[in-house]
Design an enzyme around this catalytic site. Structure first.
Site, PDB file in Angstrom:
ATOM      1  N   ASP A 137       0.828  -1.227   0.000  1.00 29.81           N
ATOM      2  CA  ASP A 137       0.000   0.000   0.000  1.00 29.81           C
ATOM      3  C   ASP A 137       0.853   1.265   0.000  1.00 29.81           C
ATOM      4  OD1 ASP A 137      -1.752   2.090   0.647  1.00 29.81           O
ATOM      5  OD2 ASP A 137      -2.369   1.247   2.570  1.00 29.81           O
ATOM      6  N   HIS A 179      -4.223   4.664   6.589  1.00 28.41           N
ATOM      7  CA  HIS A 179      -3.046   4.116   5.896  1.00 28.41           C
ATOM      8  C   HIS A 179      -1.776   4.493   6.641  1.00 28.41           C
ATOM      9  CE1 HIS A 179      -5.413   3.127   2.253  1.00 28.41           C
ATOM     10  NE2 HIS A 179      -6.130   4.178   2.618  1.00 28.41           N
TER      11      HIS A 179
END
Lengths: 560, 560
Positions: free
Chosen positions: B199, B373
């Protein structure tokens, strides 16, 4: 000294001789039945009120009393608060020492200075080393900090594994190229950790500490920009990684390196000898040679980043340094943070340097410093990796230990599984339960020059008093039998400025003491002690009335 | 469509159908010989220039062409950019789906809506689940994000392990009580990871993302302080953890909960049904009931934290909301960060709310939002735990992938072991080497209402043009054989304001087109198309000269 410690045969006991409620003199014990492993033997630098004390070490009485059971001293890394007391420790308890390469080299220096090297058994360890004793195994796992060769320690006992993290941050891009061994830590955690002791230094910082690589980038960017003028780079001599960074940047930018400050000189000598610093001979210049090097080809590596008045940097700023005279185009980089309490002196040095025309680069905005200790996020990561059943925050002042404990609660370690202890408290664990099983003396031992523990609290109290109002010495020669004052009384003072300047005060003081002495002597049973005390009382009362000060009064009476 | 992909039998191939160079439509394939595993089936929300497009999905052609080899769709978590396209995916490639509990529930909703539920094979997975196929094994490991039940995926192949991290942060104190499985990750890394896809969303942030626990503390502190007035809490409906936090805080502070906004209503319904939200029936109130609840006993949970003009919050701010009229003592909490591009609309809503007398709590200073995130430090930790031989940053725009790749270099993954690819690029690895082994179509497919892929770039171009200068329609009835204009030309415009208001411009335009038509018709070979084009050209030129605008010109000519 007496103490009460009651450890059962099915319990492992864990305690700190130093390191709890303080930053310094880290010394931890882990014992099970007939074996004791000691982790680290640090000193603490004295606080300001410990006048004239060089440093402070733990009271080793408990270990001396159990000397036959002490099997090893294992060292986490080579900083003074972890190895500084090693000579004193080994004088008290001479056991084999296990340490990584850099710590070992520094330990050898220390033992050589004390001419103890040939009397001590030393073993070098590295990441993954396992020491096997009768019932205990000691495993080392690599962590990251501000110097190379830093390890945590796991002591495997029959009732569970005890982990002492040592000082750590999780620097995933370490300039040492020695990353933390995450896999080892995860493996320890997965197998099960009974108790973890973990570094609490930065427990109050809700952050992830920046990597040294990030500082290195800034330092290189700054060197790029500073095309003209000398660069004076000030940092802790003990921060070997930073010293490496500065010297690497200098070499990359074609600057020769001159080293100033005793601790920095020895750091560079050691670092080069051990391969931690990579400075070719032709890039290192003698202090006396710097005047022959063009300004833009010179890096001066200096101590004094904390504003210490005797360090090289402060003397440069004051204009009292023998070899270095500040020039208007000089660039001074402070690659450090002021330790709380030093901010004022650091600022004073910065001001002096700027008044002298230097370009001073300091502070957070320039990204030229990062801590060697992990912040909360890293402490949480260590807790998450190890998932210990019990937790004992170490290496910190009380409030740091408290915050660290509350972090552990956030990671679902129950409050009654968390122990905030004091030096000398003994925590006993049988694998199921944990309890405080007694206490032994965990007091400070003061080191003054070469003596050990010959300074008590009375001496320190005196030094404090002296430092405040100075000293007044009364001399006289007295024949007690004849009740005659043969000479004096005379008065001498030091640090009691007012009196030195006032003949009147001295004369009046002398008159008063003369009267006091005569009065006491006329009392038929008067002893020397009586006279001394009366002189102190009367002179003290008089001086306080006149000056509102209470100097130490020291009667030097010669009785014949 | 043709494409060239050449994977050798001893190679595992890895590719993205979506997710590279963009945030959205994550869909990754991992194939070895006769087996293909697909990870995620996401949509992308259209950018502003995709007018009238509901969302964007990948082109599934490659998978359809290899349909017999596709063995499974495995899902990392229940966000739209990972499961939003599932119905379209399964319409193209109907394979068994494996997902965690929350994602599975959301998937079932979607398939039910499309009446596909009975035609699909669904399997629930959890942390540690291993799926065994012929040559491939798929292992799930728990990570943390902004909703519960989030997993990374490791595909074990005969030539090595491929890891796709899914969306992650390392939240070590997750409010879900589902911490990341660090030990699994370390074990994968220690056994050896051939390739990691990770990610990249926050690759540009040099930090460790704060925990949801930290937000929870702030939210509770804010609720403590707000004793008077209603609390309107706006966040993403997809951030289940934040919704939980707000509703928990409301209940703890004796506030009943009313839910506004379609996506928020369905999030709360789902969350309660699945046990992710813990709201007793008596604490939930109907929208129509809120006027009967005292202000200081009410929480309004609302969509619109991004300033979306049609969302509940914007309508409250505008005073156009049916049930909620802003009161001067209202407290509005924005528990979100403006997505780049939304800042202006968020600020507009905040201004309106404040003008209406509300107390608006937003922004970093109030500590009421954190990202789902991980920042650079967490991306580095993932790299350090997995220590992959090869690295392919995914889930990000090009510059994020670039920065993420450079982080990997800092962790000693060589540049030639790092692949920044595009959707459709095929990376083939034999365990020793890696190479790009071809490319298949990785274009966008646009979804408009219920159609799939029936919108091409021409249509989108038209919509764009219409949205800029509007539309001018020219009507006329023409007898081509007799070369006569039977009616018209007439001119109608929409969105081309100037012309509507100016009879002169319309009359002049009609005159010009009339001339154009006659001129073309007099040409012996003139076709309908010729007349159309000439009308467009001439009218366009005239209108541009007069107005500096280029409306879309649409001749509606009836030829008889």
């Amino acid at each position: 000294m007496t103490y009460s410690v009651d450890i059962k045969p099915n319990e492992v006991a864990v305690y700190a001789l130093g390191g709890l409620g303080e930053i310094g003199k880290n010394t931890y014990g882990i014992e099970y039945q007939d074996e004791i492993i000691v982790v680290d033997a640090g000193i603490k630098f004295p606080e300001d009120e410990l006048l004239g004390i060089d440093y402070v070490i733990p009271d080793y009485t408990y270990l001396v009393d159990n000397i036959d059971r002490v099997k090893a001293l294992v060292i986490t890394h080579g900083h003074e608060d972890h190895i500084g007391a090693i000579a004193y420790f080994l004088q008290a308890v001479n056991v084999p020492v296990y340490a990584g390469p850099l710590a070992m080299a520094l330990i050898k220096n220390k033992l050589e200075e004390k001419q103890m090297l040939n009397r001590v058994e030393l073993h070098e360890i590295t990441d993954g080393t396992v020491l096997e004793f009768d019932q205990l195994n000691v495993e080392f796992f690599r962590t990251t900090h501000s110097i190379p060769d830093v390890f945590g320690v796991a002591v495997h006992t029959p009732v569970g594994t005890i982990v002492e993290t040592g000082d750590f941050k999780f620097d995933l891009t370490p300039t040492t190229k020695q990353p933390p061994n995450l896999w080892s830590m995860a493996r320890l955690g997965e197998k099960g950790v009974l108790l973890m002791m973990s570094d609490s230094t930065n427990a109050e910082r809700p952050e992830w500490t920046k990597s040294e690589a990030w500082v290195a980038k800034s330092v290189n960017r700054i060197f790029d920009k500073l095309e003209h003028g000398r660069i004076i780079f000030a940092t802790f001599a003990s921060n070997m990684n930073r010293v490496r960074m500065a010297t690497d940047a200098a070499i990359a930018h074609g600057r020769k390196i001159a080293v100033f400050g005793r601790s920095m000189e020895s750091a560079v000598t050691n670092g080069r000898a051990l391969g931690y610093l990579n400075i070719p001979d032709n890039m290192l210049v003698e202090q006396s040679e710097i005047k022959h090097i063009p300004d833009d080809e010179l890096l001066i590596l200096s101590t004094g980043s904390q504003g210490e008045p005797m360090a090289a940097l402060a003397r440069i700023a004051e204009g009292t340094h023998k070899q270095i005279r500040l020039k208007p185009k000089d660039n001074v980089i402070f690659s450090s943070s002021p330790i709380p309490g030093n901010t004022a002196s650091v600022n004073a040095v910065i001001n002096k340097l700027e008044e002298g025309g230097a370009n001073v680069i300091y502070g957070k905005v320039n990204n030229i410093h990062t801590s060697g200790h992990g912040g909360q996020e890293e402490q949480k990561l260590m807790l998450a990796l190890m998932k210990p059943k019990y937790f004992m925050p170490v290496h910190g002042e009380y409030r740091m230990l408290k915050v660290h404990a509350s972090l552990a609660h956030e990671l679902d370690i129950p409050k009654d599984h968390t122990f905030i202890l004091e030096n000398g408290d003994v925590l006993a664990l049988d694998g199921e339960n944990a309890r405080v099983a007694g206490h032994f003396p965990g007091d400070d031992t003061y080191i003054d020059g070469s003596g050990i523990g010959d300074i008590g609290s009375v001496v320190l109290h005196d030094r404090q008093k002296l430092s405040q109002d100075g000293l007044v010495v009364v001399t006289a020669t007295i024949d007690l039998k004849k009740k005659e004052i043969l000479s004096g009384p005379d008065i001498l003072s030091r640090g009691f400025v007012y009196m030195r300047e006032s003949g009147e005060l001295i004369n009046e003081g002398r008159r008063i003491i003369f009267g006091t002495m005569r009065r006491i002597m006329n009392n038929s049973n008067a002893s020397e002690a009586d006279i001394r005390q009366a002189v102190i009382d009367d002179l003290s009362r008089f001086l306080y009335k006149e000056t509102a000060r209470k100097p130490m009064i020291l009667p030097m009476l010669i009785m014949i």
